[in-house]
Design a protein around this motif. Structure first.
Motif, PDB file in Angstrom:
ATOM      1  N   PRO A  85       1.857   9.516   1.558  1.00 39.19           N
ATOM      2  CA  PRO A  85       2.908   8.455   1.931  1.00 39.19           C
ATOM      3  C   PRO A  85       2.675   8.138   3.647  1.00 39.19           C
ATOM      4  O   PRO A  85       3.328   6.983   3.880  1.00 39.19           O
ATOM      5  CB  PRO A  85       4.212   9.232   1.846  1.00 39.19           C
ATOM      6  CG  PRO A  85       3.911  10.461   0.794  1.00 39.19           C
ATOM      7  CD  PRO A  85       2.285  10.839   1.151  1.00 39.19           C
ATOM      8  N   VAL A  86       2.248   9.150   4.216  1.00 40.92           N
ATOM      9  CA  VAL A  86       1.980   8.844   5.836  1.00 40.92           C
ATOM     10  C   VAL A  86       0.969   7.830   5.996  1.00 40.92           C
ATOM     11  O   VAL A  86       1.109   6.695   6.546  1.00 40.92           O
ATOM     12  CB  VAL A  86       1.838   9.938   6.346  1.00 40.92           C
ATOM     13  CG1 VAL A  86       1.564   9.537   7.914  1.00 40.92           C
ATOM     14  CG2 VAL A  86       3.043  11.098   6.276  1.00 40.92           C
ATOM     15  N   PHE A  87      -0.044   7.798   5.348  1.00 47.41           N
ATOM     16  CA  PHE A  87      -1.014   6.708   5.258  1.00 47.41           C
ATOM     17  C   PHE A  87      -0.353   5.515   4.572  1.00 47.41           C
ATOM     18  O   PHE A  87      -0.711   4.263   5.265  1.00 47.41           O
ATOM     19  CB  PHE A  87      -2.253   7.033   4.011  1.00 47.41           C
ATOM     20  CG  PHE A  87      -3.128   8.304   4.617  1.00 47.41           C
ATOM     21  CD1 PHE A  87      -3.199   8.787   5.679  1.00 47.41           C
ATOM     22  CD2 PHE A  87      -3.869   8.923   3.430  1.00 47.41           C
ATOM     23  CE1 PHE A  87      -4.219   9.643   6.058  1.00 47.41           C
ATOM     24  CE2 PHE A  87      -4.756   9.874   3.952  1.00 47.41           C
ATOM     25  CZ  PHE A  87      -4.888  10.469   4.886  1.00 47.41           C
ATOM     26  N   TYR A 140       8.385   9.370  11.897  1.00 50.09           N
ATOM     27  CA  TYR A 140       9.178   8.958  13.165  1.00 50.09           C
ATOM     28  C   TYR A 140       8.789   7.455  13.024  1.00 50.09           C
ATOM     29  O   TYR A 140       9.806   6.823  13.148  1.00 50.09           O
ATOM     30  CB  TYR A 140       8.683   9.592  14.227  1.00 50.09           C
ATOM     31  CG  TYR A 140       9.336  11.018  14.545  1.00 50.09           C
ATOM     32  CD1 TYR A 140      10.684  11.178  14.238  1.00 50.09           C
ATOM     33  CD2 TYR A 140       8.562  11.979  15.406  1.00 50.09           C
ATOM     34  CE1 TYR A 140      11.515  12.351  14.747  1.00 50.09           C
ATOM     35  CE2 TYR A 140       9.415  13.183  15.636  1.00 50.09           C
ATOM     36  CZ  TYR A 140      10.681  13.521  15.140  1.00 50.09           C
ATOM     37  OH  TYR A 140      11.228  14.584  15.685  1.00 50.09           O
ATOM     38  N   ALA A 141       7.538   7.068  13.051  1.00 50.39           N
ATOM     39  CA  ALA A 141       7.190   5.587  13.049  1.00 50.39           C
ATOM     40  C   ALA A 141       8.117   4.955  11.760  1.00 50.39           C
ATOM     41  O   ALA A 141       8.618   4.018  12.094  1.00 50.39           O
ATOM     42  CB  ALA A 141       5.959   5.521  12.692  1.00 50.39           C
ATOM     43  N   ALA A 142       8.157   5.548  10.764  1.00 51.29           N
ATOM     44  CA  ALA A 142       8.824   5.098   9.445  1.00 51.29           C
ATOM     45  C   ALA A 142      10.177   5.028   9.841  1.00 51.29           C
ATOM     46  O   ALA A 142      11.029   3.865   9.393  1.00 51.29           O
ATOM     47  CB  ALA A 142       8.432   5.696   8.225  1.00 51.29           C
ATOM     48  N   GLU A 200       1.673   0.162   6.443  1.00 47.21           N
ATOM     49  CA  GLU A 200       2.831  -0.853   6.312  1.00 47.21           C
ATOM     50  C   GLU A 200       2.884  -1.226   7.784  1.00 47.21           C
ATOM     51  O   GLU A 200       3.320  -2.567   8.227  1.00 47.21           O
ATOM     52  CB  GLU A 200       4.058  -0.459   5.631  1.00 47.21           C
ATOM     53  CG  GLU A 200       3.913   0.070   4.212  1.00 47.21           C
ATOM     54  CD  GLU A 200       3.798  -1.185   3.656  1.00 47.21           C
ATOM     55  OE1 GLU A 200       4.170  -2.403   3.781  1.00 47.21           O
ATOM     56  OE2 GLU A 200       2.968  -1.046   2.557  1.00 47.21           O
ATOM     57  N   ILE A 201       2.765  -0.611   8.877  1.00 48.81           N
ATOM     58  CA  ILE A 201       3.074  -0.707  10.102  1.00 48.81           C
ATOM     59  C   ILE A 201       2.115  -1.561  10.889  1.00 48.81           C
ATOM     60  O   ILE A 201       2.622  -2.421  11.742  1.00 48.81           O
ATOM     61  CB  ILE A 201       3.555   0.398  10.727  1.00 48.81           C
ATOM     62  CG1 ILE A 201       4.932   1.009  10.086  1.00 48.81           C
ATOM     63  CG2 ILE A 201       3.613   0.304  12.323  1.00 48.81           C
ATOM     64  CD1 ILE A 201       5.363   2.284  10.677  1.00 48.81           C
ATOM     65  N   PHE A 202       0.787  -1.045  10.608  1.00 52.64           N
ATOM     66  CA  PHE A 202      -0.267  -1.750  11.561  1.00 52.64           C
ATOM     67  C   PHE A 202      -0.120  -3.242  11.121  1.00 52.64           C
ATOM     68  O   PHE A 202      -0.218  -3.959  12.328  1.00 52.64           O
ATOM     69  CB  PHE A 202      -1.502  -1.097  11.296  1.00 52.64           C
ATOM     70  CG  PHE A 202      -1.512   0.321  11.838  1.00 52.64           C
ATOM     71  CD1 PHE A 202      -1.334   0.276  13.068  1.00 52.64           C
ATOM     72  CD2 PHE A 202      -2.311   1.256  11.202  1.00 52.64           C
ATOM     73  CE1 PHE A 202      -1.324   1.886  13.792  1.00 52.64           C
ATOM     74  CE2 PHE A 202      -2.335   2.532  11.494  1.00 52.64           C
ATOM     75  CZ  PHE A 202      -2.048   2.960  12.928  1.00 52.64           C
ATOM     76  N   ALA A 247       0.849  -1.157  -0.071  1.00 55.73           N
ATOM     77  CA  ALA A 247      -0.016   0.114   0.069  1.00 55.73           C
ATOM     78  C   ALA A 247       0.694   1.344  -0.003  1.00 55.73           C
ATOM     79  O   ALA A 247       0.467   2.312  -0.514  1.00 55.73           O
ATOM     80  CB  ALA A 247      -1.014  -0.171   1.147  1.00 55.73           C
ATOM     81  N   TYR A 248       1.928   1.157   0.666  1.00 57.77           N
ATOM     82  CA  TYR A 248       2.928   2.269   0.820  1.00 57.77           C
ATOM     83  C   TYR A 248       3.237   2.818  -0.894  1.00 57.77           C
ATOM     84  O   TYR A 248       3.261   3.916  -0.894  1.00 57.77           O
ATOM     85  CB  TYR A 248       4.267   2.004   1.196  1.00 57.77           C
ATOM     86  CG  TYR A 248       5.299   3.164   1.497  1.00 57.77           C
ATOM     87  CD1 TYR A 248       4.926   4.396   2.317  1.00 57.77           C
ATOM     88  CD2 TYR A 248       6.468   3.023   0.692  1.00 57.77           C
ATOM     89  CE1 TYR A 248       5.999   5.369   2.093  1.00 57.77           C
ATOM     90  CE2 TYR A 248       7.357   4.093   0.591  1.00 57.77           C
ATOM     91  CZ  TYR A 248       7.082   5.243   1.351  1.00 57.77           C
ATOM     92  OH  TYR A 248       7.896   6.401   1.331  1.00 57.77           O
ATOM     93  N   VAL A 249       3.525   1.858  -1.621  1.00 58.03           N
ATOM     94  CA  VAL A 249       3.933   2.192  -3.049  1.00 58.03           C
ATOM     95  C   VAL A 249       2.731   2.778  -3.683  1.00 58.03           C
ATOM     96  O   VAL A 249       2.931   3.882  -4.561  1.00 58.03           O
ATOM     97  CB  VAL A 249       4.471   0.915  -3.602  1.00 58.03           C
ATOM     98  CG1 VAL A 249       4.770   1.119  -5.217  1.00 58.03           C
ATOM     99  CG2 VAL A 249       5.564   0.080  -2.884  1.00 58.03           C
TER     100      VAL A 249
END
Ligand code: HEA
Ligand code: HEA
Ligand code: CUA
Ligand SMILES: [Cu+2]
Lengths: 555, 298, 207
Positions: free
Chosen positions: A272-274, A412-414, A279-281, A206-208
């Motif tokens: 991109p933050v979305f 920061y999360a990324a 990616e993270i969740f 999804a990030y891409v």
């Protein structure tokens, strides 16, 4: 069958030999997307600190009602430069950096489509950064017309000389635009044409998707800003009258040019933050991204809608009623695709096996602050309410919640999440958690009070204000200083872990994704032996399926 | 979904709704006093938005917090969660609900806007582009338009002119419960006419004459603030607005018109001339503030 | 599974996705062309913005023409237009010759395109010289010079690009890896042409 082929496929020969990556590489004209990605990120972070220091001066001035810390001209220069630096020199470059680092790895490419163009685009960042900073040293100081640079204020030029702060500002912003367009061409081409075999569009992370959607915005939006900036530049320097009402020009037209880009630009920032959230969740909840396809496509819908809402920044500018109503509606529609994402993330977390490592904390905090900001955004979209709070601190509160609460926290999360991949080292979890709590508390203390202030009618961009507003301003300033402090554990963490942290395994988070199949840090060519052959959708958590057919043959 | 869950869901829904309505009621107290007819309308709308917003915010964060508290993985639990990839019904529902909400919010906002019948400049300049005259009820159609108070803005002062009485003033006086008709102009850059207690705001574009109207309904002294950034002394560009009874207003007109024009105090001009005495001044040149205005009343 | 003889490379047997992968990676020409098209699309938005600005000014400005100016002379610009538009066909011919490996035919028509482009620039310069209003003569003057100047800059870049391609055609083996440079230049030229047609309509025909 597939594995048979895999075994024996001839390896495309390496293109050239690379010197090993040392600290010197990061100061060179490297064409490796990973080096460029880190160059972007670190450069941007330096500008974040600079923009942050400006913010500290702003908050210092505002802790008392009188204009007593700095001169009014200095205050005006401070918020102008703060906004400009934070947007053009921090958010855009840092997001370009993350995209640079991650996209080729995530789609299984060895580099970007145009590596040299990539390096050129990056090296423009320090150049226009220096140009902008140089404006502190010209007579008259830096631009003082706000980051919008609305004429006629921006073309008044009290210094009477050509090389004034506003001129340098326009130059820097124009260069930033060129750099971003070059970057966008590169990233779009890379995503469309360089995906690994088997990596169909609906197998891209999804990030891409979000990066693609965001970069498309750059491509159609930036040129409009450029057009407006060129006209403003001529007004300022050679005396044309495009936006000069005294000579028949139309200052409101500039506002249209400006917001036609600068509204979509906020989605360049948030999309991109979305993606980072998406990616993270799944990784820290150990569940697939809920409704992946819809989440992916909703990014493109946001891109489309983002182009038809810009007038919501001009509701009080003397916009005809039909326009106000039309743009109110289109603006509110954005909450539909955005809501799809928000609910999908909540559903992803729901019933998962949550692990609150630092990246997850930042992502969760960012999500909560985003929802708050989105709701104040909808209030702003409602014309009658906006007429009251437009150009007050309510707006400042709204956008710092998105831009600090969601965006900076997401970044920061990324950084924490991919830090082991980028550096081959683990960061210190304790410092990370400290950083999170300082940030989360500081940000809310800093930016929440702005809402009551705005509702009470405190205008933005003022160096002095009526004493009735003092209470909330003191709290905001204290929150601001906590936010300033919050960067210290982060810096300490990054520097010490990179120099001396525990060695990171290839996949410390047990995450699913191409970037986690290669060593940490990845070799220069990413996939040294073979390109991955993708066989599945991303986020196969809880399912026992392979992401690629040739996992063991990549390096 | 079993019965117990459905009941729990309904209960939390009701609790959420109650809290949201309560917060929505609170929202009136976050705003300045309602000193104009417009402010009542806007505050209703705002309260409505706060109610819906609170519901959404609390609902989403509630779900997140619930997961954080109850769905944590044990320290050595390396297993994955259930591989749920989506649910079409759910996805349709949460696309449809925001969509319906948006239509609702937009329609309600439109109605409020309509009742305010705020006049932007374009409606007067390019009639063809304007909305059909918003609301005849609240704007009584008068055969002879009432005299308009002229509002002049410049870097950095507000000057009000009452053409019939030939008064100039640095204070805006208005009679209560009568529709005020203003004519906004700017001498240099864009300024913003903003009275928070009235909830009305309009950018003043140089080179244009903008008609603006609203109805003050509460006596008192309010602040008029410049809302559109206009350069160095922007923050000082404020004025008082006095809403008074019809009699007092007439009285004021009389007093003011009998006074000969004199030099008013102007914050920007005074700061500028004292600039070099100030220990924190910078050497950056600035647009020089206009001379303090000559007015009958200040 | 693992017993397959490694000399029996799958590549020889069937066009596998691996080859697609390699083609992917090595299709630098295709990437460049794709990237260039993306860039042109983006570039066109600058022109669109200027056009939009022009239309707004034209329809709302009270004193549109500067005092003493009646309107624009249309004859010379029309001739210029015909020349620029025809050059699009000429450059197409040049490309055709290159594709059929007639290098001198290519060079001839390519040079002809350059000549036509240069003539256009010359004609524009003559027109600018004869006008009685300047860049700062109100919004009309500003818009006129901005649009024609920005477009002229593109024509000039196009001619420069063509010159580079012409010189490169003398390098032995220049076309061994395809004609990306020529194709891109030619595409750019068509782009500049289309922009001019719109521009001509807006400025000269719609008076
Ligand atoms: C990353 C940055 C970012 C993002 C993502 C947004 C998102 C949004 N913004 Fe914001 N905005 C800014 C940055 C951003 N904004 C900035 C910088 C400014 C000021 C610039 C300046 O003046 O200097 C600004 C100013 C601004 C204004 C102008 C105010 C004024 O000047 O008077 C408006 C008005 O409509 C607005 C609206 C919105 C809306 C509707 C969204 C929407 O996208 C939000 C959508 C999200 C949600 C709604 C939450 C999630 C959805 C659900 C949970 C579904 C259910 C919800 C509903 C049905 C409501 N923003
Ligand atoms: C990405 C965008 C971004 C980010 C991250 C921020 C971050 C911050 N912003 Fe803002 N801001 C904008 C974008 C952003 N901002 C924009 C676009 C405007 C509008 C400008 C305009 O009107 O033209 C604006 C305007 C703006 C205003 C309104 C000014 C005015 O209208 O008069 C204020 C006021 O408080 C403010 C505050 C802050 C604070 C306290 C932070 C903090 O989060 C910053 C924290 C970071 C640091 C402080 C790092 C540095 C730390 C150190 C070096 C060490 C420690 C130092 C100390 C403790 C002193 N910002
Ligand atoms: Cu005075 Cu804006
Ligand atoms: Cu916006």
């Amino acid at each position: 069958m597939t594995s048979t082929q895999t075994e024996t496929t001839k390896i495309p020969e390496k293109h050239h030999h690379h010197p090993p990556t040392t600290w010197k590489t990061f100061f060179s004209f490297s064409t490796d997307h990973k080096v460029i990605g880190i160059q972007y990120t670190v450069t941007a972070f330096i500008f974040f600190l600079i923009g942050g220091i400006f913010a500290m001066i702003i908050r210092g001035e505002l802790i008392t009602p009188e204009a007593d810390l700095v001169d009014r001209t200095v205050y005006n220069a401070m918020f102008t430069m703060h906004g400009t630096v934070m947007l053009f020199m921090w958010t855009f470059p840092v997001l370009a950096g993350l995209a640079n680092y991650l996209v080729p790895l995530m789609i299984g490419a060895r580099d970007m489509a145009f590596p040299r163009l990539n390096a050129v685009a990056f090296w423009m960042v320090p150049i226009f950064g220096i140009i902008l900073m140089a404006s502190f040293f010209v007579p008259g100081g830096p631009a003082q017309a706000g980051w919008w640079s609305y004429p006629p204020v921006s073309t008044q030029n009290p210094t009477g000389i050509l090389f004034n702060g506003q001129f340098l500002w326009l130059l820097a912003v124009a260069l930033s635009g060129i750099s971003s367009i070059l970057g966008a061409v590169n990233i779009v081409t890379t995503i469309i044409r360089m995906r690994a075999p088997g990596m169909g569009f609906f197998r891209m992370p999804a990030y891409v998707w979000t990066v693609l959607s965001a970069q498309i915005i750059q491509l159609f939006g930036l040129p409009a800003l450029t057009a407006g900036a060129v006209m403003l530049l001529f007004d300022l320097t050679v005396g044309t009258s495009f936006f000069d009402p005294a000579k028949g020009g139309d200052p409101v037209l500039y506002q249209h040019f400006f917001w036609f880009y600068s509204h979509p630009a906020v989605y360049v920032i948030i999309l991109p933050v979305f993606g980072i959230f998406s990616e993270i969740f799944p990784v820290y909840a150990r569940k697939p991204l809920f409704g992946y396809k819809v989440v992916a496509v909703s990014s493109l819908i946001i891109t489309g809608l983002s182009g038809i809402v810009w007038v919501h920044h001009m509701f009080a500018s003397g916009t005809p009623g039909w326009m106000r109503m039309l743009f109110m509606f289109s603006t509110m529609l954005i909450s539909v695709p955005t809501g799809i994402k928000v609910f999908a993330w909540v559903a992803t977390i729901w019933g998962g096996k949550l692990r609150l490592d630092t990246p997850m904390l930042f992502a969760l905090g960012g999500l909560i602050m985003f929802v708050f900001a989105g709701i104040t955004g909808i209030m702003l979209a409602s014309v009658p309410v906006d007429i009251h709070v437009n150009n007050t601190y309510f707006v400042v509160g709204h956008f710092h919640y998105v831009i600090y609460g969601a965006t900076v926290m997401g970044i920061y999360a990324a950084i924490y999440h991919w830090f082991p991949k980028m550096t081959g080292r683990m960061y210190y979890e304790g410092l990370g958690k400290l950083h999170f709590w300082l940030t989360f508390i500081g940000a809310n203390l800093n930016f929440f009070p702005m809402h009551p202030l705005g509702l009470q009618g405190m205008p933005r961009r003022v160096a002095s204000y009526d004493p009735e507003f003092a209470f909330w301003n003191v709290i905001a300033s204290i929150g601001g200083f906590i936010l300033g402090m919050s960067t210290l554990p982060f810096l300490l963490n990054m520097v010490s872990s990179w120099a001396d942290g525990k060695k990171a395994p290839d996949n410390p988070w047990r995450a699913i994704g191409l970037e986690w199949l290669v060593p940490s840090p990845p070799p220069v060519e990413n996939f040294e032996k073979q390109l991955p052959i993708v066989m599945a959708e991303p986020y196969g958590y809880g399912k026992s399926e392979d992401l690629v057919a040739n996992a063991s043959d990549l390096n | 979904m079993n019965n117990r869950n459905i009941i729990l869901l309904i209960i939390s829904f009701i609790i959420l709704a109650i809290i949201s309505v309560w917060i929505g009621q609170q929202s009136y107290s976050w705003l300045p006093p309602e000193a104009a007819a417009e402010s009542i309308l806007i505050d209703h709308l705002f309260s409505f938005l706060v109610t819906i917003g609170a519901f959404i915010f609390l609902g989403v964060t509630g779900a997140i917090l619930y997961s954080i508290i109850f769905h944590r993985a044990g320290k050595y639990d390396m297993s994955d969660g259930p591989p749920i990839e989506g649910n079409v019904t759910l996805e349709v529902v949460w696309t449809a609900i925001p969509f319906v909400l948006v239509i609702w919010i937009a329609t309600y906002s439109y109605q409020i806007y309509d009742q305010m019948s705020l006049r932007g400049p374009m409606e007067h300049f390019h009639m063809s582009m304007g909305m059909p005259s918003a609301n005849a009820a609240s704007v009584p159609e008068e055969s002879t338009p009432p005299p308009k108070i002229e509002v002049h803005s410049q870097q950095w002062a507000w000057i009000f002119r009452y053409p019939e009485q030939n008064i100039t003033s640095t204070e805006l006086h208005l009679p209560v419960n009568q529709r005020a008709y203003l004519q906004l102009t700017s001498a240099d850059v864009i300024h913003g006419f903003y009275i928070p207690a009235f909830r009305v705001k309009q950018d003043v574009i140089p080179g244009e004459t903008i008609n603006f109207e609203f109805t003050p309904i509460r006596e008192g002294k309010y602040r008029l603030r410049d809302s559109q950034y206009s350069g160095t002394y922007f923050a000082t560009m404020q004025a008082n607005v006095v809403v008074e009874s019809a009699e007092k207003y007439q009285e004021w007109l009389k007093i003011a018109s009998s006074q000969p024009p004199s030099l008013a105090f102007n914050q920007a001009a005074s700061e500028y001339t004292k600039k070099t005495e100030n220990p924190i001044h910078s050497d950056w040149p600035t647009v020089i503030p206009a001379q303090p205005p000559m007015v009958n009343y200040h | 599974m693992n017993s397959t003889d490694s000399t029996l490379s799958s590549e020889n047997l069937q066009p596998s996705i691996h080859e697609m992968a390699r083609e992917h990676e090595h299709d630098a020409e295709g990437n460049s062309m794709f990237g260039f098209i993306v860039f042109l699309l983006s570039e066109s938005v600058i022109f669109l913005s200027f056009f939009a600005g022009y239309i707004v000014y034209k329809t709302t400005t009270v004193d549109w023409l500067p005092p003493g100016v009646e309107g624009l002379e249309i004859k010379e610009p029309a001739i210029n237009t015909v020349i620029l538009v025809s050059s699009s066909f000429v450059i197409y011919l040049a490309e055709r010759f290159l594709k059929s490996e007639n290098i001198w035919g290519f060079r001839f028509f390519w040079l002809l395109t350059m000549a036509m482009g240069s003539y256009f620039l010359y004609g524009q310069a003559v027109e600018w010289g004869s006008l009685e209003f300047g860049f700062t003569s109100g919004v009309f003057g500003g818009m006129f010079y901005l649009l024609t100047g920005f477009h002229g800059l593109h024509v000039f870049s196009g001619v420069l690009l063509q010159l580079v391609m012409l010189i490169r055609s003398f390098i032995p083996g220049n076309y061994d890896n395809g004609h990306y440079g020529v194709d891109a230049t030619s595409l750019f030229w068509h782009f500049v042409d289309v922009i001019w047609i719109i521009l001509f309509g807006l400025i000269y025909l719609w008076q």
